[in-house]
Each structure stands twice: as structure tokens, then as C-alpha cells.
Design a protein around this motif. Structure first.
Motif, PDB file in Angstrom:
ATOM      1  N   LEU A  73       4.981  -7.513   0.374  1.00 23.32           N
ATOM      2  CA  LEU A  73       4.884  -8.154  -0.937  1.00 23.32           C
ATOM      3  C   LEU A  73       3.848  -7.452  -1.801  1.00 23.32           C
ATOM      4  O   LEU A  73       4.061  -7.235  -3.001  1.00 23.32           O
ATOM      5  N   LEU A  74       2.725  -7.079  -1.200  1.00 26.41           N
ATOM      6  CA  LEU A  74       1.709  -6.330  -1.943  1.00 26.41           C
ATOM      7  C   LEU A  74       2.242  -4.972  -2.361  1.00 26.41           C
ATOM      8  O   LEU A  74       2.018  -4.522  -3.494  1.00 26.41           O
ATOM      9  N   ALA A  75       2.958  -4.295  -1.467  1.00 34.18           N
ATOM     10  CA  ALA A  75       3.515  -2.992  -1.808  1.00 34.18           C
ATOM     11  C   ALA A  75       4.516  -3.107  -2.957  1.00 34.18           C
ATOM     12  O   ALA A  75       4.574  -2.235  -3.830  1.00 34.18           O
ATOM     13  N   ALA A  76       5.314  -4.185  -2.965  1.00 33.90           N
ATOM     14  CA  ALA A  76       6.260  -4.392  -4.062  1.00 33.90           C
ATOM     15  C   ALA A  76       5.536  -4.649  -5.374  1.00 33.90           C
ATOM     16  O   ALA A  76       5.977  -4.211  -6.444  1.00 33.90           O
ATOM     17  N   ALA A  93      -9.398  -1.300  -5.744  1.00 27.87           N
ATOM     18  CA  ALA A  93      -9.173  -2.676  -5.308  1.00 27.87           C
ATOM     19  C   ALA A  93      -7.944  -2.773  -4.417  1.00 27.87           C
ATOM     20  O   ALA A  93      -7.951  -3.473  -3.397  1.00 27.87           O
ATOM     21  N   MET A  94      -6.879  -2.062  -4.793  1.00 26.07           N
ATOM     22  CA  MET A  94      -5.671  -2.089  -3.984  1.00 26.07           C
ATOM     23  C   MET A  94      -5.878  -1.415  -2.634  1.00 26.07           C
ATOM     24  O   MET A  94      -5.303  -1.820  -1.625  1.00 26.07           O
ATOM     25  N   ARG A  95      -6.691  -0.366  -2.600  1.00 30.10           N
ATOM     26  CA  ARG A  95      -7.004   0.269  -1.322  1.00 30.10           C
ATOM     27  C   ARG A  95      -7.670  -0.721  -0.376  1.00 30.10           C
ATOM     28  O   ARG A  95      -7.365  -0.772   0.822  1.00 30.10           O
ATOM     29  N   THR A  96      -8.611  -1.509  -0.929  1.00 33.16           N
ATOM     30  CA  THR A  96      -9.313  -2.486  -0.105  1.00 33.16           C
ATOM     31  C   THR A  96      -8.361  -3.540   0.436  1.00 33.16           C
ATOM     32  O   THR A  96      -8.406  -3.893   1.628  1.00 33.16           O
ATOM     33  N   VAL A  97      -7.484  -4.052  -0.421  1.00 31.24           N
ATOM     34  CA  VAL A  97      -6.532  -5.070   0.013  1.00 31.24           C
ATOM     35  C   VAL A  97      -5.557  -4.498   1.034  1.00 31.24           C
ATOM     36  O   VAL A  97      -5.191  -5.156   2.017  1.00 31.24           O
ATOM     37  N   GLU A  98      -5.134  -3.254   0.809  1.00 29.90           N
ATOM     38  CA  GLU A  98      -4.201  -2.629   1.753  1.00 29.90           C
ATOM     39  C   GLU A  98      -4.818  -2.502   3.130  1.00 29.90           C
ATOM     40  O   GLU A  98      -4.189  -2.824   4.146  1.00 29.90           O
ATOM     41  N   ARG A  99      -6.054  -2.018   3.195  1.00 26.51           N
ATOM     42  CA  ARG A  99      -6.726  -1.884   4.485  1.00 26.51           C
ATOM     43  C   ARG A  99      -6.894  -3.241   5.153  1.00 26.51           C
ATOM     44  O   ARG A  99      -6.707  -3.377   6.374  1.00 26.51           O
ATOM     45  N   LEU A 100      -7.241  -4.258   4.360  1.00 29.12           N
ATOM     46  CA  LEU A 100      -7.427  -5.599   4.919  1.00 29.12           C
ATOM     47  C   LEU A 100      -6.128  -6.134   5.505  1.00 29.12           C
ATOM     48  O   LEU A 100      -6.113  -6.700   6.613  1.00 29.12           O
ATOM     49  N   LEU A 101      -5.025  -5.949   4.795  1.00 28.28           N
ATOM     50  CA  LEU A 101      -3.748  -6.453   5.280  1.00 28.28           C
ATOM     51  C   LEU A 101      -3.293  -5.714   6.535  1.00 28.28           C
ATOM     52  O   LEU A 101      -2.798  -6.327   7.484  1.00 28.28           O
ATOM     53  N   ARG A 102      -3.437  -4.382   6.539  1.00 31.21           N
ATOM     54  CA  ARG A 102      -3.023  -3.628   7.720  1.00 31.21           C
ATOM     55  C   ARG A 102      -3.821  -4.051   8.950  1.00 31.21           C
ATOM     56  O   ARG A 102      -3.267  -4.255  10.026  1.00 31.21           O
ATOM     57  N   ARG A 103      -5.134  -4.198   8.788  1.00 32.99           N
ATOM     58  CA  ARG A 103      -5.952  -4.616   9.919  1.00 32.99           C
ATOM     59  C   ARG A 103      -5.643  -6.052  10.327  1.00 32.99           C
ATOM     60  O   ARG A 103      -5.726  -6.392  11.516  1.00 32.99           O
ATOM     61  N   THR A 232       8.399  -2.297  15.949  1.00 34.97           N
ATOM     62  CA  THR A 232       9.065  -1.782  14.750  1.00 34.97           C
ATOM     63  C   THR A 232       8.415  -2.302  13.484  1.00 34.97           C
ATOM     64  O   THR A 232       8.337  -1.588  12.471  1.00 34.97           O
ATOM     65  N   LEU A 233       7.922  -3.528  13.508  1.00 32.31           N
ATOM     66  CA  LEU A 233       7.212  -4.053  12.340  1.00 32.31           C
ATOM     67  C   LEU A 233       5.924  -3.274  12.093  1.00 32.31           C
ATOM     68  O   LEU A 233       5.571  -2.989  10.943  1.00 32.31           O
ATOM     69  N   ILE A 234       5.226  -2.919  13.167  1.00 33.89           N
ATOM     70  CA  ILE A 234       4.004  -2.132  13.015  1.00 33.89           C
ATOM     71  C   ILE A 234       4.331  -0.714  12.551  1.00 33.89           C
ATOM     72  O   ILE A 234       3.648  -0.155  11.682  1.00 33.89           O
ATOM     73  N   TYR A 235       5.371  -0.138  13.126  1.00 33.88           N
ATOM     74  CA  TYR A 235       5.749   1.227  12.747  1.00 33.88           C
ATOM     75  C   TYR A 235       6.173   1.305  11.281  1.00 33.88           C
ATOM     76  O   TYR A 235       5.902   2.300  10.604  1.00 33.88           O
ATOM     77  N   ALA A 236       6.832   0.272  10.788  1.00 37.83           N
ATOM     78  CA  ALA A 236       7.349   0.290   9.415  1.00 37.83           C
ATOM     79  C   ALA A 236       6.384  -0.314   8.409  1.00 37.83           C
ATOM     80  O   ALA A 236       6.797  -0.672   7.302  1.00 37.83           O
ATOM     81  N   MET A 237       5.103  -0.427   8.756  1.00 38.05           N
ATOM     82  CA  MET A 237       4.134  -0.965   7.812  1.00 38.05           C
ATOM     83  C   MET A 237       4.113  -0.125   6.544  1.00 38.05           C
ATOM     84  O   MET A 237       4.099   1.113   6.607  1.00 38.05           O
ATOM     85  N   PRO A 238       4.120  -0.759   5.370  1.00 39.31           N
ATOM     86  CA  PRO A 238       4.148   0.016   4.120  1.00 39.31           C
ATOM     87  C   PRO A 238       2.814   0.687   3.849  1.00 39.31           C
ATOM     88  O   PRO A 238       1.755   0.185   4.228  1.00 39.31           O
ATOM     89  N   ARG A 239       2.893   1.835   3.210  1.00 39.10           N
ATOM     90  CA  ARG A 239       1.696   2.525   2.736  1.00 39.10           C
ATOM     91  C   ARG A 239       1.771   2.556   1.229  1.00 39.10           C
ATOM     92  O   ARG A 239       2.712   3.099   0.654  1.00 39.10           O
ATOM     93  N   LEU A 240       0.791   1.943   0.569  1.00 37.26           N
ATOM     94  CA  LEU A 240       0.849   1.803  -0.874  1.00 37.26           C
ATOM     95  C   LEU A 240       0.797   3.161  -1.544  1.00 37.26           C
ATOM     96  O   LEU A 240      -0.096   3.966  -1.290  1.00 37.26           O
ATOM     97  N   GLY A 241       1.764   3.404  -2.429  1.00 35.53           N
ATOM     98  CA  GLY A 241       1.783   4.669  -3.133  1.00 35.53           C
ATOM     99  C   GLY A 241       0.560   4.863  -3.988  1.00 35.53           C
ATOM    100  O   GLY A 241       0.070   5.971  -4.184  1.00 35.53           O
ATOM    101  N   ILE A 242       0.009   3.777  -4.490  1.00 38.16           N
ATOM    102  CA  ILE A 242      -1.169   3.880  -5.346  1.00 38.16           C
ATOM    103  C   ILE A 242      -2.393   4.311  -4.556  1.00 38.16           C
ATOM    104  O   ILE A 242      -3.348   4.843  -5.105  1.00 38.16           O
TER     105      ILE A 242
END
Length: 269
Positions: A73-76, A93-103, A232-242
Motif C-alpha cells: 500500500l505504501l509502495a502504491a 521520510a519515505m525511506r524511513t517508513v520503507e525501512r520500518l515496514l520491511r523490518r 514468497t511474501l518476503i521475496y516479493a517485498m516491494p522496494r520503493l522507487g523513490i
């Protein structure tokens, strides 16, 4: 948010698939827990423990699917970030949120795997209460956690390796991985609910005591079946283009207009 924006994209479709899968799994899991909670038949302890182990596996799959859906949802959402917003510091800010969600996804997955192994260990103790335990009863829980943890590390490493080979963090989601995760989650929910319904219809005398072969098959299926979906859910984790956007040459909001080329002497022939 995904439905009301009126836009269709790869990330939005992936988000919807994961939320639909999580909704189906957790909905059926809630129904399954209500069934086993209301089982008040005399001598139904072994039957209820078997049903609760199956329902616990469904809970693991549903939880990981939902928290992964939040990441998608964040990636979208990041797809709509404009260059002006990026220049105002939204990238960091998005980098911080992305790292938080992945962890968070990694941490919650590890926690649910540990809890599932604990429930399986308790189930084995109940199933073989008052009689000798099988040779696999003592080590099945720690070995399971170690093997699944190693598989998760391998999935994360492979994902990072693929991103590095592509020389970008903004890659399209793996359609095959998401298809496997969606199919695995929904299939497990349907099969698990059907199994709980079937077990509920069996007489309590069959579960007193729980047959050793039935206990082994139940533990094996519940511990193994969620693993492909989780990986597969872990493997397909999105990486934010931003997150990979290069802002080193982005103009500062207070820098004013571009002054243009600096005048100087004409180049010599």
C-alpha cells in the motif's frame, strides 16, 4: 485508498491481491476459532487441540499477508509522489517508513513462526500425555525455527542480489511470487477450514488418545504448508522507487532559478 483513487497499476493490483488473501484467511480463521471454542463435548480435548493447531497456522499466514499488504500500500502511494514533493524532503521520510515496514514484516514473520512452533510443541505434549513421546517430539520446535529462519535469510539475500544485479531498487514485483503467495494463502485457508469442519464431525473417542500417526501428519502439514507462502511474501517485498531516486542534483527550494551557463572566454580552436 487503492479502490477510490481510480487508478490501475501493478502495485495497486498486488496490494489488492494481498489484502483479499488476508481477508479470506483471517475471516475463515475467525470462524474456525469460533467453532473450536464452542466445542464443549465431553472428552473433546484432543480434538480441540488438533483444530487449534490448524487454526494457528492459518493465523500466521493471514498476519504475514496483511502486514505485507501494508508495505505494498505504501509502495502504491509512493507512485504518486511528484518531483516537487521529492525536493521538499519527502524522499527521506519515505525511506524511513520503507525501512520500518520491511523490518516489521521480517520481525512479525519471525515472531509468528516462533509462536507456531511453540503451539506445535504443546500439541505434541498433549497428544502423547501419559505415554512415551516419539523421537522427533523434543527437537521439532527448535529445528523448525532454525530452518525457517535460514530460509527467510536466503529469501532476503536473493531479493537483494536480484535488486543489485538490476542496479536499481525500483523493480517490478515478482508476479510469480505473488501468485504463489495468493494461491498458497487462500488454499491453506480453505483446506484448513475444511479440515476443522471434518475433525469436528468425528467422534471424541477417536481422539482419546490422539493417534500418533495423526499427530505427526497434523504437525507436519501445519508447520510445512505456510512456509512457501511466507517465503514468497518476503521475496516479493516491494522496494520503493523513490528510495533510489538521485537527489544530489535536485535544486533546493530556496536556491532560486537556474542562473544558466557561466560566461567565460571562448574555447580556443
Amino acid at each position: 485508498m487503492v479502490l477510490t483513487e481510480g487508478k490501475i497499476g501493478t502495485l495497486r493490483v498486488a496490494t489488492l491481491r494481498l489484502f483479499i488473501a488476508g481477508f479470506v484467511v483471517l475471516g475463515l480463521d475467525s470462524y474456525s476459532f469460533s467453532i473450536l471454542t464452542g466445542d464443549v463435548a465431553e472428552g473433546a480435548c484432543g480434538r480441540v487441540w488438533t483444530e487449534s493447531l490448524i487454526a494457528s497456522g492459518m493465523l500466521v499466514v493471514g498476519t504475514v499477508a496483511v502486514i505485507s499488504g501494508v508495505s505494498w500500500l505504501l509502495a502504491a502511494y509512493v507512485e504518486n509522489v511528484t518531483p516537487e514533493q521529492s525536493a521538499l524532503g519527502h524522499i527521506q521520510a519515505m525511506r524511513t517508513v520503507e525501512r520500518l515496514l520491511r523490518r516489521s514484516v521480517y520481525g512479525i514473520t519471525v515472531m509468528t513462526v516462533i509462536l507456531l512452533s511453540t503451539v506445535a510443541h504443546d500439541y505434541v505434549n498433549v497428544a502423547f500425555s501419559g505415554r512415551p513421546k516419539p523421537w522427533w517430539a523434543t527437537w521439532i520446535s527448535p529445528v523448525y525455527v532454525l530452518l525457517v529462519g535460514a530460509a527467510m535469510i536466503g529469501a532476503v539475500w536473493q531479493r537483494q542480489r536480484n535488486c543489485a544485479q538490476a542496479e536499481t531498487n525500483s523493480d517490478e514485483p515478482s508476479s510469480l511470487a505473488l501468485s504463489i503467495a495468493f494461491t498458497g494463502a487462500v488454499s491453506y485457508a480453505i483446506v484448513g477450514t475444511g479440515a476443522i469442519g471434518f475433525i469436528t464431525s468425528t467422534p471424541t473417542s477417536f481422539w482419546n488418545p490422539i493417534p500418533g500417526v495423526v499427530a505427526f501428519i497434523t504437525v507436519a502439514i501445519v508447520l510445512i504448508m505456510p512456509v512457501p507462502t511466507i517465503l514468497t511474501l518476503i521475496y516479493a517485498m516491494p522496494r520503493l522507487g523513490i528510495a533510489s531516486a538521485d537527489t544530489s542534483h535536485a535544486p533546493s527550494p530556496d536556491a532560486g532559478p537556474d542562473p544558466g551557463p557561466v560566461p567565460g572566454p571562448d574555447p580556443q580552436p
